[in-house]
Design a protein around this motif. Structure first.
Motif, short mmCIF file in Angstrom:
data_model
loop_
_atom_site.label_atom_id
_atom_site.label_comp_id
_atom_site.label_asym_id
_atom_site.label_seq_id
_atom_site.Cartn_x
_atom_site.Cartn_y
_atom_site.Cartn_z
N PRO A 206 0.84 -1.21 0.00
CA PRO A 206 0.00 0.00 0.00
C PRO A 206 0.87 1.26 0.00
O PRO A 206 1.87 1.31 0.72
N SER A 207 0.50 2.23 -0.81
CA SER A 207 1.31 3.46 -0.92
C SER A 207 1.57 4.09 0.43
O SER A 207 2.64 4.63 0.68
N ALA A 208 0.58 4.06 1.30
CA ALA A 208 0.71 4.70 2.61
C ALA A 208 1.80 4.04 3.45
O ALA A 208 2.25 4.62 4.43
N PHE A 209 2.19 2.82 3.08
CA PHE A 209 3.18 2.09 3.87
C PHE A 209 4.47 1.84 3.10
O PHE A 209 5.32 1.07 3.54
N GLU A 210 4.59 2.46 1.94
CA GLU A 210 5.81 2.33 1.15
C GLU A 210 6.82 3.33 1.70
O GLU A 210 6.60 4.54 1.65
#
Lengths: 361, 361
Positions: free
Chosen positions: B222-226
């Motif tokens: 997920p982008s938020a966790f990259e």
């Protein structure tokens, strides 16, 4: 001294009563000798806080018994991935209605996990309306229909829910209009959002999900974000954002004291009518969203002479009207008038705008 | 009246000075007219808070310039998935040292994304030691070597870092001993943890990651966790847990006022020596972790006569000593004596334990 009025789009103003109570209880919650921040999430004190918060949210929204309320982390942007990871199952697509910056971002993130289908709207702005329902074009077998009930940045709100194809669960990002009016939860498969507009502090995510949607998570979904796991553990599979849940609980209690969501909606309508009414009556300011889709929560507006923007913001701040600058992608100004904003705050804003018009018009 | 001493394993006690300042500033941070909870995360006030917090953490830990400090969400349990999603790259395995419940959980979660290799330790307890380094068995080409520097539940701590194979970055879950002593960050590829033990409120995750590890995320992350995305956006790709960052910042300032980590370590050693010293000197209580691996932060102990457990906990609470019950998987008692626990709190605990032994022995 009266506090200034804070028009931030989020993290946003909280009811003053809530902040006062939080300050008073900071060192000792109800004689426990602990700050809420210092409590084990599994202890009896915090269990009581979390249980009450969930019960109050369930009561406020009249959440049916076959829906779980989950308190999670990561906000709506994380959910943009977590939702397809949980709901796609063996389907290859999901339908997205894109009415603003936030749903456009949701569509884009879904591409990591499927081939999302644009059922209505556009992937680039300006977004000024919800497309007419007869133009919606659904795919053959979508896992869900996604929409954002209120676009915080663009100020576009759904005032009625479009009809989804039979058996297709509607998934709604309600970050910025949750609890602003009564809704019929049974019309949705999943409702979610970040808490930092109408509920509480940033860092808390709410998810309201129908039981039958808990069984289809991808094995690649992180356990901490698997709805079934979160639900089975009462939102305590991982340590939840305990202080955020506490503040949210105080806000839920405050909403109940105000008379619940029917009364809150009445106030929100009155606030929005006052501000839009003035914007419609002047040529000094402009608002662009089409009337039927204007958000009650987020009101973007523009000075006709944008060279006055800085002067407007500086004078507003001096007048105790904070955080009125518009989002950089839209420009101009934005007044976010969530539940915690009293009518007096909107009256003060309109009075200021009139005076600014008089002295700069 | 003095506050009770709170031995919670997490969310855990915070310095009283920090709570007092938070209470005082709740309605108006530094004359801004806003609570920190009400500030836009992109406004100048919160930017100042977040920038200062990061700078203070960087100073306290002497974080080298080629490491990013990220403030995220989801806690260590979410990171158990986020780490392999970010760091595996094209490798098929990662090596895990399992010395307690937390690293066992990390190993299990990694199975979603690769075939983790058990380099040392055991997947089931009881965990009472770090295995001798000569027995470590590394795989041929691991993406990283994972360990948990302090096992909160089991009370097993690494007091020296094992040597990893060349070029293999060490990833350490430091949730429960971060900031308890100076560390050499350059020996690690990534350090992470939940804030709710030694830093601040639950819901805030810290990640300290070497720049060269930012380039290998799975497209499914997920982008938020990259990490790369989070780093490129100064931890504001999604709305961060702003209030948690604020409290963490107050804790960092408090640590600096105490004299930094060398002084904090000195105090933590004194606290641990006092408590373990008493446990070693009595047969009424027992502790099971092998001496060289005893945690300075989390001290599990047992009454020899476990039928007295409830009486012990009730009397402790009456004496102002809170949250001493052990984790359900280990049983008995656990005293968590993080940075915020003063020596006087451990002295009070030992005095109480002696008195309880005298009256019940």
């Amino acid at each position: 001294m009266a506090r200034p009025y804070n028009f931030s789009a989020g993290p946003a103003a909280l009811p003053e009563e809530v902040l006062r109570q939080a300050a008073e209880e900071m060192l000792d919650w109800h004689g426990s000798g602990m700050s809420v921040m210092e409590m084990s999430h599994r202890g009896k004190e915090f269990t009581q806080i979390a249980t009450q918060a969930e019960a109050d949210l369930r009561e406020l929204l009249a959440v049916p018994a076959n829906y779980k309320i989950l308190f999670m982390q990561g906000g709506a942007i994380a959910e943009n991935a977590i939702i397809p990871l949980n709901l796609l199952g063996d389907k290859q697509t999901a339908d997205y209605v894109v009415t603003g910056s936030w749903s456009a971002k949701s569509f884009k993130e879904a591409k990591k996990y499927c081939t999302p289908h644009l059922a209505a709207g556009a992937l680039t702005g300006p977004w000024l309306a919800v497309p007419p329902e007869p133009t919606f074009s659904f795919s053959a077998d979508p896992a869900y229909l996604f929409l954002c009930s209120n676009e915080t940045i663009d100020g576009v709100e759904f005032h009625a829910l479009p009809k989804a194809p039979a058996q297709v669960p509607v998934v709604a990002d309600m970050s910025s209009n949750i609890l602003s009016r009564p809704i019929d939860v049974a019309q949705y498969g999943l409702i979610f959002g970040g808490a930092q507009k109408n509920i509480g502090p940033a860092g808390l995510t709410f998810v309201i999900v129908r039981d039958d949607l808990l069984d289809r998570a991808s094995p690649l979904c992180p356990s901490a974000f698997e709805y079934k796991t979160v639900a089975a553990n009462g939102s305590m599979y991982n340590t939840p954002p305990t202080y955020g849940i506490y503040i949210a609980g105080l806000v839920f209690q405050w909403l109940k004291r105000q008379g619940g969501l029917a009364e809150i909606e009445r106030r929100n309508i009155a606030k929005a009518e006052l501000l839009y009414g003035y914007l419609d009556a002047t040529a000094f300011y402009q608002t662009r969203v089409e009337k039927p889709f204007r958000s009650r929560m987020n009101v973007p507006f523009f000075l006709k002479d944008e060279s006055l923007n800085d002067a407007f913001l500086a004078a507003a701040k001096d007048a105790g009207l904070l955080q009125l600058k518009g989002h950089k992608s839209v420009g101009g100004m934005r007044a976010s008038i969530y539940n915690a904003m009293p009518l007096a705050g909107v009256q003060a804003l309109v009075a200021f705008m009139k005076e600014f018009e008089r002295t700069h018009g």
